[in-house]
Design a protein around this motif. Structure first.
Motif, PDB file in Angstrom:
ATOM      1  N   LEU A   1      -4.746   5.468  -1.176  1.00 22.25           N
ATOM      2  CA  LEU A   1      -5.510   4.496  -0.029  1.00 22.25           C
ATOM      3  C   LEU A   1      -6.380   5.542   0.743  1.00 22.25           C
ATOM      4  O   LEU A   1      -6.086   6.406   1.217  1.00 22.25           O
ATOM      5  CB  LEU A   1      -4.678   3.910   1.035  1.00 22.25           C
ATOM      6  CG  LEU A   1      -5.289   3.047   1.672  1.00 22.25           C
ATOM      7  CD1 LEU A   1      -6.160   1.768   1.306  1.00 22.25           C
ATOM      8  CD2 LEU A   1      -4.299   2.414   2.960  1.00 22.25           C
TER       9      LEU A   1
ATOM     10  N   HIS B   1      -9.839  -2.466   1.463  1.00 18.72           N
ATOM     11  CA  HIS B   1      -9.244  -1.191   0.885  1.00 18.72           C
ATOM     12  C   HIS B   1      -9.964  -0.494  -0.050  1.00 18.72           C
ATOM     13  O   HIS B   1     -10.373  -1.028  -1.106  1.00 18.72           O
ATOM     14  CB  HIS B   1      -7.714  -1.359   0.661  1.00 18.72           C
ATOM     15  CG  HIS B   1      -7.093  -2.489   1.402  1.00 18.72           C
ATOM     16  ND1 HIS B   1      -6.066  -3.268   0.862  1.00 18.72           N
ATOM     17  CD2 HIS B   1      -7.092  -2.518   2.615  1.00 18.72           C
ATOM     18  CE1 HIS B   1      -5.274  -3.748   1.843  1.00 18.72           C
ATOM     19  NE2 HIS B   1      -6.166  -3.448   3.017  1.00 18.72           N
TER      20      HIS B   1
ATOM     21  N   ARG C   1      -8.895   1.903   4.939  1.00 18.12           N
ATOM     22  CA  ARG C   1      -8.417   0.538   5.245  1.00 18.12           C
ATOM     23  C   ARG C   1      -9.072   0.094   6.281  1.00 18.12           C
ATOM     24  O   ARG C   1      -9.066   0.658   7.413  1.00 18.12           O
ATOM     25  CB  ARG C   1      -6.734   0.602   5.394  1.00 18.12           C
ATOM     26  CG  ARG C   1      -6.209  -0.779   5.637  1.00 18.12           C
ATOM     27  CD  ARG C   1      -4.803  -0.723   5.675  1.00 18.12           C
ATOM     28  NE  ARG C   1      -4.380  -2.010   5.948  1.00 18.12           N
ATOM     29  CZ  ARG C   1      -2.922  -2.347   5.952  1.00 18.12           C
ATOM     30  NH1 ARG C   1      -2.183  -1.411   6.238  1.00 18.12           N
ATOM     31  NH2 ARG C   1      -2.512  -3.545   6.027  1.00 18.12           N
TER      32      ARG C   1
ATOM     33  N   LEU D   1       0.907  -1.028  -0.215  1.00 17.10           N
ATOM     34  CA  LEU D   1       0.024  -0.158  -0.083  1.00 17.10           C
ATOM     35  C   LEU D   1       0.943   1.496   0.084  1.00 17.10           C
ATOM     36  O   LEU D   1       0.585   2.356  -0.618  1.00 17.10           O
ATOM     37  CB  LEU D   1      -0.999  -0.155   1.124  1.00 17.10           C
ATOM     38  CG  LEU D   1      -2.180  -0.983   1.127  1.00 17.10           C
ATOM     39  CD1 LEU D   1      -2.911  -1.236   2.484  1.00 17.10           C
ATOM     40  CD2 LEU D   1      -3.034  -0.676  -0.019  1.00 17.10           C
TER      41      LEU D   1
END
Length: 91
Positions: A37, A50, A40, A27
């Motif tokens: 991202l 995610h 999460r 990530l």
């Protein structure tokens, strides 16, 4: 056009900690491919979800082909998480 993805990550039995370390590492590579991202999430059994956004499909393609990501995955072998990726859109 932005590409919005949801990744459902199932840790391999008995390898949840190794799977989490792998996810932390890969990530961290998103940004170099125009990815981000957004969320999460983890459920008590270790499965992660995610929410990832890329500037476009080219970013996803380059992320998937990233030599560092591929090496990390190969290093884990059977301990690597299984991931299902869904292309989604806001409604």
């Amino acid at each position: 056009m932005d590409l919005l993805l949801v990744a459902i990550v199932e840790m391999a039995d008995g390898h949840a900690e190794a799977g989490r370390r792998y996810e932390d590492a890969v990530l961290a590579l998103l940004e170099r491919h125009g990815g981000r991202l957004e969320r999460r999430l983890r459920e008590s059994g270790g499965t992660e979800v995610h929410v990832i956004r890329f500037a476009g499909r080219d970013g996803l393609d380059s992320f998937m082909a990233d030599p560092g990501r591929l090496a990390l995955r190969a290093e884990l072998g059977d301990a690597a998480p299984a991931t299902r990726v869904l292309e989604v859109r806001d409604i």
